[in-house]
Design a protein around this motif. Structure first.
Motif, PDB file in Angstrom:
ATOM      1  N   THR A 116       0.845  -1.196   0.000  1.00 26.64           N
ATOM      2  CA  THR A 116       0.000   0.000   0.000  1.00 26.64           C
ATOM      3  C   THR A 116       0.874   1.238   0.000  1.00 26.64           C
ATOM      4  OG1 THR A 116      -1.855  -1.077   1.103  1.00 26.64           O
ATOM      5  CG2 THR A 116      -1.695   1.316   1.329  1.00 26.64           C
ATOM      6  N   MET A 117       1.877   1.256   0.873  1.00 26.90           N
ATOM      7  CA  MET A 117       2.744   2.433   0.953  1.00 26.90           C
ATOM      8  C   MET A 117       3.625   2.578  -0.283  1.00 26.90           C
ATOM      9  SD  MET A 117       1.427   3.646   3.532  1.00 26.90           S
ATOM     10  CE  MET A 117       2.378   5.144   3.615  1.00 26.90           C
ATOM     11  N   MET A 118       4.065   1.469  -0.859  1.00 21.11           N
ATOM     12  CA  MET A 118       4.827   1.541  -2.107  1.00 21.11           C
ATOM     13  C   MET A 118       3.962   2.130  -3.219  1.00 21.11           C
ATOM     14  SD  MET A 118       6.780  -2.088  -2.119  1.00 21.11           S
ATOM     15  CE  MET A 118       8.204  -2.399  -1.129  1.00 21.11           C
ATOM     16  N   ASN A 119       2.716   1.660  -3.311  1.00 14.19           N
ATOM     17  CA  ASN A 119       1.796   2.197  -4.316  1.00 14.19           C
ATOM     18  C   ASN A 119       1.511   3.678  -4.071  1.00 14.19           C
ATOM     19  OD1 ASN A 119       1.410   0.053  -6.034  1.00 14.19           O
ATOM     20  ND2 ASN A 119      -0.429  -0.682  -5.015  1.00 14.19           N
ATOM     21  N   ALA A 120       1.418   4.072  -2.810  1.00 19.42           N
ATOM     22  CA  ALA A 120       1.149   5.477  -2.490  1.00 19.42           C
ATOM     23  C   ALA A 120       2.293   6.371  -2.960  1.00 19.42           C
ATOM     24  CB  ALA A 120       0.927   5.637  -0.998  1.00 19.42           C
ATOM     25  N   HIS A 121       3.520   5.933  -2.761  1.00 19.16           N
ATOM     26  CA  HIS A 121       4.664   6.720  -3.219  1.00 19.16           C
ATOM     27  C   HIS A 121       4.698   6.782  -4.751  1.00 19.16           C
ATOM     28  CE1 HIS A 121       5.905   6.399   0.957  1.00 19.16           C
ATOM     29  NE2 HIS A 121       6.762   7.365   0.700  1.00 19.16           N
ATOM     30  N   PHE A 122       4.380   5.674  -5.391  1.00 21.59           N
ATOM     31  CA  PHE A 122       4.278   5.655  -6.855  1.00 21.59           C
ATOM     32  C   PHE A 122       3.192   6.620  -7.313  1.00 21.59           C
ATOM     33  CE2 PHE A 122       1.776   3.934 -10.412  1.00 21.59           C
ATOM     34  CZ  PHE A 122       2.707   4.019 -11.428  1.00 21.59           C
ATOM     35  N   ALA A 123       2.029   6.548  -6.667  1.00 19.66           N
ATOM     36  CA  ALA A 123       0.891   7.402  -7.042  1.00 19.66           C
ATOM     37  C   ALA A 123       1.233   8.880  -6.889  1.00 19.66           C
ATOM     38  CB  ALA A 123      -0.327   7.052  -6.187  1.00 19.66           C
ATOM     39  N   ALA A 124       2.027   9.210  -5.874  1.00 17.13           N
ATOM     40  CA  ALA A 124       2.409  10.605  -5.655  1.00 17.13           C
ATOM     41  C   ALA A 124       3.407  11.101  -6.691  1.00 17.13           C
ATOM     42  CB  ALA A 124       2.996  10.763  -4.256  1.00 17.13           C
ATOM     43  N   ALA A 125       4.096  10.173  -7.354  1.00 19.58           N
ATOM     44  CA  ALA A 125       5.168  10.551  -8.276  1.00 19.58           C
ATOM     45  C   ALA A 125       4.748  10.606  -9.741  1.00 19.58           C
ATOM     46  CB  ALA A 125       6.334   9.581  -8.128  1.00 19.58           C
ATOM     47  N   PRO A 136       2.130  11.714 -12.900  1.00 16.89           N
ATOM     48  CA  PRO A 136       1.131  12.742 -13.189  1.00 16.89           C
ATOM     49  C   PRO A 136      -0.201  12.193 -13.704  1.00 16.89           C
ATOM     50  CG  PRO A 136       2.717  12.632 -14.973  1.00 16.89           C
ATOM     51  CD  PRO A 136       3.180  11.668 -13.920  1.00 16.89           C
ATOM     52  N   ASN A 137      -0.238  10.925 -14.067  1.00 17.12           N
ATOM     53  CA  ASN A 137      -1.428  10.364 -14.708  1.00 17.12           C
ATOM     54  C   ASN A 137      -2.116   9.308 -13.851  1.00 17.12           C
ATOM     55  OD1 ASN A 137       0.949   8.868 -15.246  1.00 17.12           O
ATOM     56  ND2 ASN A 137       0.025   7.882 -17.015  1.00 17.12           N
ATOM     57  N   LEU A 138      -2.134   9.527 -12.537  1.00 19.68           N
ATOM     58  CA  LEU A 138      -2.826   8.610 -11.637  1.00 19.68           C
ATOM     59  C   LEU A 138      -4.333   8.812 -11.764  1.00 19.68           C
ATOM     60  CD1 LEU A 138      -2.690   6.619  -9.152  1.00 19.68           C
ATOM     61  CD2 LEU A 138      -3.069   8.683  -7.786  1.00 19.68           C
ATOM     62  N   ARG A 139      -5.063   7.718 -11.850  1.00 21.48           N
ATOM     63  CA  ARG A 139      -6.525   7.784 -11.873  1.00 21.48           C
ATOM     64  C   ARG A 139      -7.091   7.481 -10.492  1.00 21.48           C
ATOM     65  NH1 ARG A 139     -11.169   9.841 -12.996  1.00 21.48           N
ATOM     66  NH2 ARG A 139     -12.824   8.352 -13.300  1.00 21.48           N
ATOM     67  N   ILE A 140      -6.689   6.333  -9.940  1.00 22.86           N
ATOM     68  CA  ILE A 140      -7.164   5.891  -8.633  1.00 22.86           C
ATOM     69  C   ILE A 140      -6.198   4.831  -8.119  1.00 22.86           C
ATOM     70  CG2 ILE A 140      -8.622   4.038  -9.554  1.00 22.86           C
ATOM     71  CD1 ILE A 140     -10.709   4.786  -7.402  1.00 22.86           C
ATOM     72  N   MET A 141      -6.122   4.695  -6.812  1.00 19.87           N
ATOM     73  CA  MET A 141      -5.307   3.653  -6.192  1.00 19.87           C
ATOM     74  C   MET A 141      -6.232   2.822  -5.318  1.00 19.87           C
ATOM     75  SD  MET A 141      -2.059   4.010  -3.652  1.00 19.87           S
ATOM     76  CE  MET A 141      -2.571   3.368  -2.080  1.00 19.87           C
ATOM     77  N   GLU A 142      -6.256   1.529  -5.553  1.00 25.30           N
ATOM     78  CA  GLU A 142      -7.132   0.650  -4.783  1.00 25.30           C
ATOM     79  C   GLU A 142      -6.319  -0.192  -3.811  1.00 25.30           C
ATOM     80  OE1 GLU A 142     -10.680  -0.013  -8.008  1.00 25.30           O
ATOM     81  OE2 GLU A 142      -9.232  -1.609  -7.737  1.00 25.30           O
ATOM     82  N   ILE A 143      -6.888  -0.388  -2.608  1.00 22.83           N
ATOM     83  CA  ILE A 143      -6.273  -1.261  -1.613  1.00 22.83           C
ATOM     84  C   ILE A 143      -7.343  -2.151  -0.999  1.00 22.83           C
ATOM     85  CG2 ILE A 143      -4.414   0.359  -1.079  1.00 22.83           C
ATOM     86  CD1 ILE A 143      -5.926   1.088   1.469  1.00 22.83           C
ATOM     87  N   ASP A 144      -6.903  -3.228  -0.373  1.00 28.05           N
ATOM     88  CA  ASP A 144      -7.797  -4.144   0.322  1.00 28.05           C
ATOM     89  C   ASP A 144      -7.722  -3.808   1.806  1.00 28.05           C
ATOM     90  OD1 ASP A 144      -9.309  -6.210   1.254  1.00 28.05           O
ATOM     91  OD2 ASP A 144      -8.070  -7.811   0.440  1.00 28.05           O
ATOM     92  N   ILE A 145      -8.783  -3.242   2.368  1.00 28.71           N
ATOM     93  CA  ILE A 145      -8.724  -2.772   3.752  1.00 28.71           C
ATOM     94  C   ILE A 145      -9.100  -3.838   4.780  1.00 28.71           C
ATOM     95  CG2 ILE A 145      -9.064  -0.358   3.154  1.00 28.71           C
ATOM     96  CD1 ILE A 145     -12.011  -0.743   4.031  1.00 28.71           C
ATOM     97  N   ASP A 146      -9.587  -4.994   4.341  1.00 27.20           N
ATOM     98  CA  ASP A 146      -9.973  -6.029   5.304  1.00 27.20           C
ATOM     99  C   ASP A 146      -9.354  -7.380   4.947  1.00 27.20           C
ATOM    100  OD1 ASP A 146     -11.461  -6.484   3.049  1.00 27.20           O
ATOM    101  OD2 ASP A 146     -13.374  -6.684   4.086  1.00 27.20           O
ATOM    102  N   ARG A 147      -8.044  -7.369   4.753  1.00 25.89           N
ATOM    103  CA  ARG A 147      -7.314  -8.553   4.304  1.00 25.89           C
ATOM    104  C   ARG A 147      -7.201  -9.634   5.359  1.00 25.89           C
ATOM    105  NH1 ARG A 147      -2.228 -10.289   2.552  1.00 25.89           N
ATOM    106  NH2 ARG A 147      -1.281  -9.317   4.346  1.00 25.89           N
ATOM    107  N   LEU A 148      -6.565  -9.355   6.477  1.00 26.77           N
ATOM    108  CA  LEU A 148      -6.342 -10.322   7.550  1.00 26.77           C
ATOM    109  C   LEU A 148      -6.663  -9.661   8.893  1.00 26.77           C
ATOM    110  CD1 LEU A 148      -2.819 -11.569   6.428  1.00 26.77           C
ATOM    111  CD2 LEU A 148      -4.945 -12.843   6.221  1.00 26.77           C
TER     112      LEU A 148
END
Length: 102
Positions: A25-34, A36-48
């Motif tokens: 999630t945090m790796m994707n967040a840093h990618f998303a912040a970097a 310019p063409n991010l649409r949406i970032m999805e995560i699974d909030i109830d995994r384990l």
């Protein structure tokens, strides 16, 4: 980053999907912040039920937005003792995908 740049050249957005856990999630967040063409970032909030134990902190979500930590690196670190308490269970999941059964 190269795939995002190639997509941007063709006016296409990127949308990282994550069902692996807090570190990804945090790796994707840093990618998303970097990019310019991010649409949406999805995560699974109830995994384990014990997912939050595996890292020094859990990602914070407020009003549908992921809050980026000011901590160094990805913003969280593995909890070695919790990882030892929840070892992988044999040959299963993605690690076993596509293997022939004997």
């Amino acid at each position: 980053m190269k795939i995002a740049a190639a997509a941007e050249a063709h006016e296409v957005n990127v949308a990282p999907h994550n069902f692996y856990g807090h570190l990804c999630t945090m790796m994707n967040a840093h990618f998303a912040a970097a990019v310019p063409n991010l649409r949406i970032m999805e995560i699974d909030i109830d995994r384990l039920p014990w997912d939050d134990e595996l890292f020094t902190c859990a990602p914070k979500i407020e009003n549908g937005h992921l809050i980026i930590s000011g901590a160094p690196g990805w913003g969280l670190a593995p909890n070695e003792e919790a990882l030892k308490a929840h070892p992988p269970k044999g040959q299963a999941g993605l690690l076993d995908y596509g293997r022939r059964k004997s």
